[in-house]
Design an enzyme around this catalytic site. Structure first.
Site, mmCIF file in Angstrom:
data_model
loop_
_atom_site.group_PDB
_atom_site.id
_atom_site.type_symbol
_atom_site.label_atom_id
_atom_site.label_comp_id
_atom_site.label_asym_id
_atom_site.label_seq_id
_atom_site.Cartn_x
_atom_site.Cartn_y
_atom_site.Cartn_z
ATOM 1 C CD GLU A 1 46.351 -16.077 24.995
ATOM 2 O OE1 GLU A 1 46.460 -15.558 26.140
ATOM 3 O OE2 GLU A 1 45.770 -15.713 23.874
ATOM 4 C CG HIS B 1 43.839 -7.850 25.934
ATOM 5 N ND1 HIS B 1 44.533 -8.479 26.895
ATOM 6 C CD2 HIS B 1 43.247 -6.741 26.875
ATOM 7 C CE1 HIS B 1 44.817 -7.952 28.147
ATOM 8 N NE2 HIS B 1 44.010 -6.669 28.228
ATOM 9 C CG HIS C 1 49.010 -15.710 29.469
ATOM 10 N ND1 HIS C 1 49.042 -14.489 28.720
ATOM 11 C CD2 HIS C 1 50.203 -15.805 29.837
ATOM 12 C CE1 HIS C 1 50.206 -14.037 28.603
ATOM 13 N NE2 HIS C 1 51.061 -14.652 29.161
HETATM 14 C C1 LIG Z 1 47.145 -12.252 25.473
HETATM 15 C C2 LIG Z 1 45.877 -11.629 26.193
HETATM 16 O O1 LIG Z 1 45.520 -10.557 25.834
HETATM 17 C C3 LIG Z 1 45.288 -12.498 27.185
HETATM 18 O O2 LIG Z 1 44.949 -13.553 27.261
HETATM 19 C C4 LIG Z 1 46.130 -12.190 28.400
HETATM 20 O O3 LIG Z 1 46.945 -13.063 28.628
HETATM 21 C C5 LIG Z 1 45.372 -11.914 29.669
HETATM 22 O O4 LIG Z 1 46.145 -12.255 30.668
HETATM 23 P P1 LIG Z 1 45.308 -12.082 32.436
HETATM 24 O O5 LIG Z 1 44.379 -13.009 32.348
HETATM 25 O O6 LIG Z 1 46.727 -12.285 33.157
HETATM 26 O O7 LIG Z 1 45.161 -10.574 32.281
HETATM 27 N N1 LIG Z 2 44.186 -13.611 24.058
HETATM 28 C C1 LIG Z 2 43.066 -12.976 24.405
HETATM 29 C C2 LIG Z 2 42.509 -13.811 25.843
HETATM 30 O O1 LIG Z 2 42.750 -14.891 25.921
HETATM 31 C C3 LIG Z 2 41.648 -13.431 26.843
HETATM 32 O O2 LIG Z 2 41.589 -11.927 27.052
HETATM 33 P P1 LIG Z 2 40.948 -11.104 28.052
HETATM 34 O O3 LIG Z 2 39.384 -11.510 27.407
HETATM 35 O O4 LIG Z 2 40.924 -11.809 29.227
HETATM 36 O O5 LIG Z 2 41.082 -9.961 28.125
#
Ligand SMILES: CC(=O)[C@@H](O)[C@H](O)COP(=O)(O)O
Ligand SMILES: NCC(=O)COP(=O)(O)O
Length: 247
Positions: free
Chosen positions: A74, A198, A43
């Site tokens: 993402e 998440h 992301h």
């Molecule tokens: C979309 C999602 O829920 C996660 O992939 C989020 O992108 C995590 O981002 P951070 O690692 O910046 O918390």
């Molecule tokens: N889309 C969720 C992700 O990529 C990871 O979320 P998290 O496990 O870091 O909360």
């Protein structure tokens, strides 16, 4: 079986804390896919607090040698983000309605309220043959909006499920799971694929995957913390055992 996509944001966060290449992100991407993980998620946020746009390019290059591993990028569809997706053409792009300064992702799309933007972006992704996924709260009523917008998949935002699971109240857990499974079923019946992510972890993942409706989970934060405690190979093996037996 559910595809496991490991989000490597937090390895990049640790690396960025010293301004050197330690930990080496690509070393860990190689280690993760070498253990049998079928997907890598990043992301790249506007402030590049963890994953940089160059990291995304480097991982895309590395994965050219691993055609069986999917790359999922993402982010919020700014012009810059979409230019990166156009450059890299990952297997999947997950659109997330995050503001630049958000600590983390904490809500799904208002699909109707963003209909014009999403319609344009989803059309663009389709023309690039990049699978699209919309980050979505677990509300079955939203599925028709997603169908109208033309997304290939949804990604169920699972923080609420993770919080309820951690509280351990059985009936509330059952009611919450029903909400997620109803949304997943409605999506699959509408011909929309279902991802989830998440705050998923080794304790709460199996319950969410019951029923076999979820095609992919992306997991990062907890996986890295669990790896600090148990070792990454052990943790990856445990996640793969759960996702491989999901049905
Ligand atoms: C979309 C999602 O829920 C996660 O992939 C989020 O992108 C995590 O981002 P951070 O690692 O910046 O918390
Ligand atoms: N889309 C969720 C992700 O990529 C990871 O979320 P998290 O496990 O870091 O909360």
């Amino acid at each position: 079986m559910t595809l496991l996509s490991v989000n490597v944001n937090k390895i990049a966060l640790l690396r960025n804390s010293r301004g050197t290449n330690y930990p080496d992100l690509l070393y860990f991407v190689q280690k993760i896919i070498g253990r049998g993980v079928q997907g890598i998620t990043v992301h790249p946020r506007p402030d590049e607090r963890h994953i940089t746009r160059q990291d995304a390019r480097d991982i895309a290059e590395l994965l050219k040698g691993h055609p069986g591993v999917e790359f999922n990028i993402e982010g919020y569809p700014t012009d810059g983000f979409m230019a990166l997706i156009d450059d890299l053409r990952p297997a999947q792009c997950t659109l997330v309605p995050d503001e630049p300064g958000q600590l983390t992702s904490d809500h799904g799309w208002d699909v109707t309220g963003n209909r014009k933007l999403l319609s344009e972006v989803l059309t663009q992704l389709r023309s690039w043959q990049v699978r699209s996924s919309l980050f979505l709260d677990p509300l079955p009523a939203l599925v028709s909006d997603v169908k109208a917008a033309g997304a290939d998949r949804i990604e169920l935002y699972t923080e609420h499920y993770a919080r309820v699971h951690a509280q351990g109240a059985k009936q509330r857990m059952a009611d919450t799971l029903q909400q997620y499974h109803d949304t997943a079923r409605a999506a699959r019946e509408a011909g929309i694929g279902v991802n989830a992510g998440h705050d998923l972890n080794l304790h709460n993942l199996a319950g969410l995957l019951e029923g076999g409706l979820i095609q992919e989970v992306s997991i990062g934060h907890a996986l890295i913390v669990e790896s600090l405690e148990q070792g990454m190979d052990t943790v990856l093996d445990r996640y793969l055992a759960i996702t491989r037996h999901a049905r």
